[in-house]
Design a protein around this motif. Structure first.
Motif, short mmCIF file in Angstrom:
data_model
loop_
_atom_site.label_atom_id
_atom_site.label_comp_id
_atom_site.label_asym_id
_atom_site.label_seq_id
_atom_site.Cartn_x
_atom_site.Cartn_y
_atom_site.Cartn_z
N GLY A 43 0.78 -1.23 0.00
CA GLY A 43 0.00 0.00 0.00
C GLY A 43 0.81 1.28 0.00
O GLY A 43 0.44 2.24 0.68
N LEU A 44 1.91 1.30 -0.75
CA LEU A 44 2.73 2.51 -0.86
C LEU A 44 2.72 2.97 -2.32
O LEU A 44 3.63 2.68 -3.09
CB LEU A 44 4.16 2.23 -0.39
N PRO A 45 1.67 3.68 -2.72
CA PRO A 45 1.49 4.02 -4.15
C PRO A 45 2.55 4.96 -4.71
O PRO A 45 2.67 5.07 -5.94
CB PRO A 45 0.11 4.70 -4.15
N HIS A 46 3.30 5.64 -3.86
CA HIS A 46 4.30 6.58 -4.35
C HIS A 46 5.58 5.89 -4.85
O HIS A 46 6.42 6.53 -5.49
CB HIS A 46 4.67 7.57 -3.24
N VAL A 47 5.74 4.59 -4.56
CA VAL A 47 6.98 3.91 -4.93
C VAL A 47 6.96 3.55 -6.41
O VAL A 47 6.12 2.79 -6.88
CB VAL A 47 7.19 2.64 -4.08
N THR A 48 7.90 4.10 -7.15
CA THR A 48 8.02 3.89 -8.59
C THR A 48 9.33 3.18 -8.90
O THR A 48 10.23 3.12 -8.04
CB THR A 48 8.01 5.24 -9.32
N GLY A 65 8.98 2.50 6.80
CA GLY A 65 7.93 1.70 6.16
C GLY A 65 8.36 1.18 4.80
O GLY A 65 8.04 0.05 4.43
N GLU A 66 9.08 2.00 4.08
CA GLU A 66 9.56 1.59 2.75
C GLU A 66 10.59 0.48 2.87
O GLU A 66 10.60 -0.46 2.07
CB GLU A 66 10.17 2.80 2.04
N LEU A 67 11.46 0.57 3.87
CA LEU A 67 12.47 -0.47 4.08
C LEU A 67 11.81 -1.81 4.41
O LEU A 67 12.20 -2.85 3.87
CB LEU A 67 13.40 -0.06 5.22
N THR A 68 10.79 -1.78 5.26
CA THR A 68 10.07 -3.00 5.61
C THR A 68 9.40 -3.61 4.38
O THR A 68 9.44 -4.82 4.16
CB THR A 68 9.01 -2.70 6.69
N ALA A 69 8.78 -2.74 3.56
CA ALA A 69 8.12 -3.21 2.34
C ALA A 69 9.13 -3.77 1.34
O ALA A 69 8.89 -4.82 0.72
CB ALA A 69 7.34 -2.06 1.71
N LEU A 70 10.25 -3.09 1.20
CA LEU A 70 11.29 -3.57 0.27
C LEU A 70 11.80 -4.93 0.70
O LEU A 70 11.99 -5.84 -0.14
CB LEU A 70 12.44 -2.55 0.23
N ARG A 92 17.15 -2.00 16.51
CA ARG A 92 15.78 -2.56 16.57
C ARG A 92 15.28 -2.87 15.17
O ARG A 92 14.71 -3.96 14.93
CB ARG A 92 14.84 -1.56 17.25
N ILE A 93 15.49 -1.95 14.23
CA ILE A 93 15.04 -2.17 12.86
C ILE A 93 15.76 -3.35 12.24
O ILE A 93 15.17 -4.15 11.50
CB ILE A 93 15.25 -0.89 12.03
N ALA A 94 17.06 -3.48 12.53
CA ALA A 94 17.84 -4.59 11.99
C ALA A 94 17.27 -5.93 12.43
O ALA A 94 17.37 -6.93 11.72
CB ALA A 94 19.30 -4.48 12.40
N ARG A 95 16.68 -5.96 13.62
CA ARG A 95 16.07 -7.20 14.12
C ARG A 95 14.63 -7.36 13.66
O ARG A 95 13.99 -8.37 13.93
CB ARG A 95 16.10 -7.21 15.66
N GLY A 96 14.11 -6.33 12.96
CA GLY A 96 12.74 -6.41 12.46
C GLY A 96 11.70 -6.38 13.57
O GLY A 96 10.63 -6.98 13.44
N LEU A 97 12.02 -5.68 14.67
CA LEU A 97 11.11 -5.64 15.81
C LEU A 97 10.40 -4.29 15.91
O LEU A 97 11.02 -3.25 15.73
CB LEU A 97 11.90 -5.86 17.11
#
Length: 242
Positions: A43-48, A65-70, A92-97
């Motif tokens: 649901g990230l319509p801006h990503v081209t 949010g973009e990193l998680t989606a990628l 924390r982000i590196a652990r996906g928490l």
């Protein structure tokens, strides 16, 4: 076509652009496939495709949010797409928490924990610090950095290599909760190496060799914390310490 990126209120983690490109190519996907997957599944319509290409070229970094989606589209963990984490938030982000999970694990109110992340200043108790190390799977070096002890460690290490290293064994060991034997081996090795680099400066008092030694000495002190941990790891491998 201009590249637009969704504004992110928080600083982004250190993105590993080459890793993202390598993972995409390994999956046989083009930037357009990655962009389509992010738009439709997350649901990230801006990503081209242009934005995906900009990420991979290091022109812009994806937000949280973009990193998680990628990571979801590339079938990997967020940690595989970021460089070596340094801050509490990056670990924390590196652990996906999510922040909620970490706050709960360490026994903090969510708002209090988030404020620590935003300020990059850990203020937890000793018990909470131990819990933080467990939930984020932090090495001792990372734990020292995240909990704000690295500047004090650097000051002690500089003192150890420039004066009497023996005087710093106990305070460094106490700061890191490391055995004095381990700390002593590392400090003695660093002291010997540093003093060896400074011999031309001390002996000749000038000239090109002395200037070069002086530059090498400053670089040694600037990187003293990294050198300390490298020495600890080398000694652990050599002597079989955990």
């Amino acid at each position: 076509m201009p590249v637009h990126q969704q504004s992110v209120p928080q600083p982004t983690p250190p993105f590993d652009a080459p890793a993202a490109r390598k993972l995409r190519i390994a999956l046989g996907m083009g930037p357009e496939h990655v962009a389509y997957g992010i738009r439709t599944s997350f649901g990230l319509p801006h990503v081209t495709p242009d934005l995906v290409d900009a990420w991979e070229r290091g022109l812009v970094n994806p937000g949280h949010g973009e990193l998680t989606a990628l990571a979801g589209v590339l079938w990997c963990s967020p940690g595989e797409l970021i460089g070596a984490p340094r801050t509490l938030r990056e670990h924390r982000i590196a652990r996906g928490l999510p922040a909620e999970d970490v706050a709960r694990a360490v026994g903090l109110e969510l708002l209090a924990y988030v404020r620590m992340e935003e300020a990059d200043e850990w203020r937890g108790s000793e018990r909470q610090s131990a819990a933080l190390a467990r939930v984020l799977d932090l090495s001792l070096a990372d734990h020292v950095t995240v909990t704000g002890r690295e500047p004090k460690l650097a000051m002690m290490l500089r003192g150890a290599v420039t004066t009497r290293w023996q005087a710093y064994v106990r305070p460094v060991g106490k700061l890191l909760t490391l055995e004095r034997r381990i700390v002593g081996h590392a400090l003695r090795a660093l002291h010997t190496e540093y003093q060896g680099r400074m011999v031309p400066t001390l002996s000749w008092g000038g000239g090109a060799a002395a200037a070069e030694a002086d530059d090498a000495g400053r670089d040694f002190l600037d990187r003293i914390v990294d050198r300390f941990w490298s020495t600890i790891r080398r000694d652990a491998e050599r002597y079989g310490d955990g």
